[in-house]
Design an enzyme around this catalytic site. Sequence first.
Site, mmCIF file in Angstrom:
data_model
loop_
_atom_site.group_PDB
_atom_site.id
_atom_site.type_symbol
_atom_site.label_atom_id
_atom_site.label_comp_id
_atom_site.label_asym_id
_atom_site.label_seq_id
_atom_site.Cartn_x
_atom_site.Cartn_y
_atom_site.Cartn_z
ATOM 1 N N ASP A 387 -0.802 -6.690 -3.788
ATOM 2 C CA ASP A 387 -2.807 -6.527 -4.580
ATOM 3 C C ASP A 387 -3.108 -7.103 -3.957
ATOM 4 O O ASP A 387 -3.298 -7.455 -2.497
ATOM 5 C CB ASP A 387 -1.850 -7.908 -5.548
ATOM 6 C CG ASP A 387 -3.315 -8.306 -6.188
ATOM 7 O OD1 ASP A 387 -3.606 -7.385 -6.750
ATOM 8 O OD2 ASP A 387 -3.001 -9.054 -6.960
ATOM 9 N N TRP A 392 -10.148 -7.885 -0.812
ATOM 10 C CA TRP A 392 -10.162 -7.768 0.111
ATOM 11 C C TRP A 392 -11.148 -6.916 0.747
ATOM 12 O O TRP A 392 -12.658 -7.241 1.422
ATOM 13 C CB TRP A 392 -9.118 -7.046 1.029
ATOM 14 C CG TRP A 392 -9.190 -6.799 2.560
ATOM 15 C CD1 TRP A 392 -8.819 -7.641 3.366
ATOM 16 C CD2 TRP A 392 -9.854 -5.410 3.148
ATOM 17 N NE1 TRP A 392 -9.743 -7.440 4.646
ATOM 18 C CE2 TRP A 392 -9.092 -6.106 4.332
ATOM 19 C CE3 TRP A 392 -10.025 -4.320 2.608
ATOM 20 C CZ2 TRP A 392 -9.756 -4.897 5.582
ATOM 21 C CZ3 TRP A 392 -10.391 -3.794 3.817
ATOM 22 C CH2 TRP A 392 -10.382 -3.808 5.195
ATOM 23 N N HIS A 404 -8.783 0.117 -0.602
ATOM 24 C CA HIS A 404 -7.503 1.115 -1.233
ATOM 25 C C HIS A 404 -7.135 2.009 -0.146
ATOM 26 O O HIS A 404 -5.556 2.217 0.395
ATOM 27 C CB HIS A 404 -7.561 2.631 -2.062
ATOM 28 C CG HIS A 404 -8.057 1.591 -3.438
ATOM 29 N ND1 HIS A 404 -7.496 0.244 -4.048
ATOM 30 C CD2 HIS A 404 -9.307 1.547 -4.043
ATOM 31 C CE1 HIS A 404 -7.997 -0.008 -5.194
ATOM 32 N NE2 HIS A 404 -8.206 0.214 -5.581
ATOM 33 N N THR A 433 0.192 2.190 -15.325
ATOM 34 C CA THR A 433 -0.802 2.504 -16.665
ATOM 35 C C THR A 433 -1.845 1.320 -16.920
ATOM 36 O O THR A 433 -2.586 1.877 -17.577
ATOM 37 C CB THR A 433 0.354 2.182 -17.702
ATOM 38 O OG1 THR A 433 1.214 0.712 -18.196
ATOM 39 C CG2 THR A 433 1.604 3.092 -17.798
ATOM 40 N N GLU A 434 -1.594 0.019 -16.236
ATOM 41 C CA GLU A 434 -3.446 -0.809 -17.058
ATOM 42 C C GLU A 434 -3.933 -0.209 -16.167
ATOM 43 O O GLU A 434 -5.397 -1.146 -15.867
ATOM 44 C CB GLU A 434 -2.329 -1.659 -16.550
ATOM 45 C CG GLU A 434 -1.911 -2.899 -17.822
ATOM 46 C CD GLU A 434 -0.376 -1.674 -17.340
ATOM 47 O OE1 GLU A 434 -0.085 -2.426 -16.490
ATOM 48 O OE2 GLU A 434 0.384 -2.173 -18.563
ATOM 49 N N LEU A 496 16.074 5.388 4.249
ATOM 50 C CA LEU A 496 15.098 4.572 3.349
ATOM 51 C C LEU A 496 15.121 5.442 2.459
ATOM 52 O O LEU A 496 14.555 6.644 2.883
ATOM 53 C CB LEU A 496 14.446 3.759 4.045
ATOM 54 C CG LEU A 496 13.347 3.046 3.130
ATOM 55 C CD1 LEU A 496 13.398 1.815 2.373
ATOM 56 C CD2 LEU A 496 11.534 2.894 3.911
ATOM 57 N N THR A 560 4.420 -10.527 -11.830
ATOM 58 C CA THR A 560 4.654 -9.659 -12.253
ATOM 59 C C THR A 560 3.725 -8.234 -12.813
ATOM 60 O O THR A 560 4.967 -6.951 -12.050
ATOM 61 C CB THR A 560 6.338 -9.189 -11.947
ATOM 62 O OG1 THR A 560 6.732 -9.365 -14.126
ATOM 63 C CG2 THR A 560 6.718 -11.035 -11.759
#
Length: 614
Positions: A387, A392, A404, A433-434, A496, A560
């Site tokens: 976030d 920023w 981004h 989705t938001e 990973l 969250t």
Amino acid sequence: MRRSTTRSVTRSLSRSGRERSALDAAYDECRHLVRTTRPTEHALMQLMPPVARPACWALYAAFSRADDLIDSTEGTPEERSRRLQEWRVALESDLASGTSEDPIRLALTDSVWHWGLDLGDLLAAMDAVQRDDGRTGVANWQEWRERAHSQNISWPEQLMRMLVRVGLPVPVRLRDLPGFTRFVDGLFLTDMLRDLREDLDAGQVWFPADVMDRFRVTPADLIAREWTPEVRELIAHLTGQAREWLEGSRRALRNTLPLGPSIVLDSAVELFGAELDAIVRAGSAVLHRPVRVPRHIEWRLLGPARARAAVVWRLTLPPGRADAPARTAAAPATPGDATAPDPLTGTGLPTTRIAEPPLPPRPHRDGARPPAIAEAHLPQHVAIVMDGNGRWATGLGLPRDEGHRAGAVALRDVVQGALEIGLAHLTVYAFSTENWKRSPDEVSKLFAIMRSELLDGELLDHDVRLRWVGSPDGLPDDVVEVLRAQEHATRHRTGLTLNVCVNYGGRAELAQAGAALARAALAGEVDPARVSEQLFAAHLPHHALPDVDLLWRTSGEIRTSNFLPWHAHYAELHFTDQPWPEVDRLDLWEAVVAYTQRKRRKGAASAAPAKGAE
């Protein structure tokens, strides 16, 4: 608690005038070195977008410095090899720290940090130069080609990586393109003929032994500068071979590259072809001095190409990318709208090539090492809400998409830190989705940045398995295709697992599971009275995702946000204030250390008398 600082993304914003002056001087030294020792290559670099030219100078100057150290006539071979090894070790240290006292290494280090260049390829090319020490020649074209490619493929691929960064959808892994190996062969052979005198001065002959045998020429004949009919025929044959490779590569590559890179390719073939003409005209002089293209021929070839390239870059690159100076000295400049179809397939699906075996994690720029945590105490699955990118950028007076881009740089470092610490699963919230509620312009740029990061391929060089968590509904086709391509390419990796949540919503995931169970019940496959947590989880669209042990959110928000509600039902929560672009692997390690200090009872009573349920 470690004090949060602005990372490499913003380093140039706070550079002192003295530091900026030293960096400018370093790039100038590289430009001067390339222009005076390799005028043909310098002329071709002038066809690149102006914003990328300083990095071109730095790359070539670094390779030239390594080559000069091993080819020097000063000292014994052992001393020359030691000097090259010392320079190589210093370069690796500089690349890790992000700065250098040596001007050429400083310029290269800045370019690597700024453009996100491939450290593995760069250092492997240096190692290939080192391996030439003590080698006396090559037996055939196959050995010759292996030597040429190990030393020379890296730097043109880095140039293509920079074009991707400024917004062009070009294939980064050029070596996968039909015809590219012939292009490298033609360039390398022309360069060898052009500077034959330097090799002969060092007592070296790098033409394949079986070719020289065919023309009855020995290395001693060439070193003695004997211009015999056999030597003349050998040189004529080699110039013809180089010309054939160059022209063949142009025919093979012409339809696979966008217009701008095609102009560079055509100009390279024309200019190196002119050098071959000059070599033929030089006759015996090719054994005694370097051969150069006359300036008037160079101008006749390059003048129109420069004009065309300038127009093409302005028309095809995103606004501000064609000729603007680099805004930051450390952050890779990811393109804003590289969404055109892939030139190889026409579908937007890139040609994906992963490093085998995978490279070890890239070290932290300050040399920091991960904390020593026993594997049994590590969280198996860390999930992150990344976030604060837009806020920023706005706070620094930059467009939101710059946040981004900076966030993508932060993620790269965090992934490297996850590899170093031995984390098994890392899940990041890239687009919810938001997030569709944001402006269409910001959403479009965010997807372009996402696609470019995936196309860039840095993570594919390491032991990372990428998995996409989310729905394709509404996503651009090219983003869906590149996500699926990277999933497929990395499916056998065992290090990973990086789960990237794109177009993901937690409630939507639960609704999908409920719908799947309802369909199964209607079909008589499931008894509604026997639906258990395990059965419900098996119908989740991403049922293979393990439970989250640690959920971390940056930028000061304490929620969250619909992120993994099923999988994070018992996750330890960790909130930090710094925005995501200011995060690096040290913050990940700090979060993991904090996790190890918590007691994980999951509802059970502790050993001490409990005052209440958890």
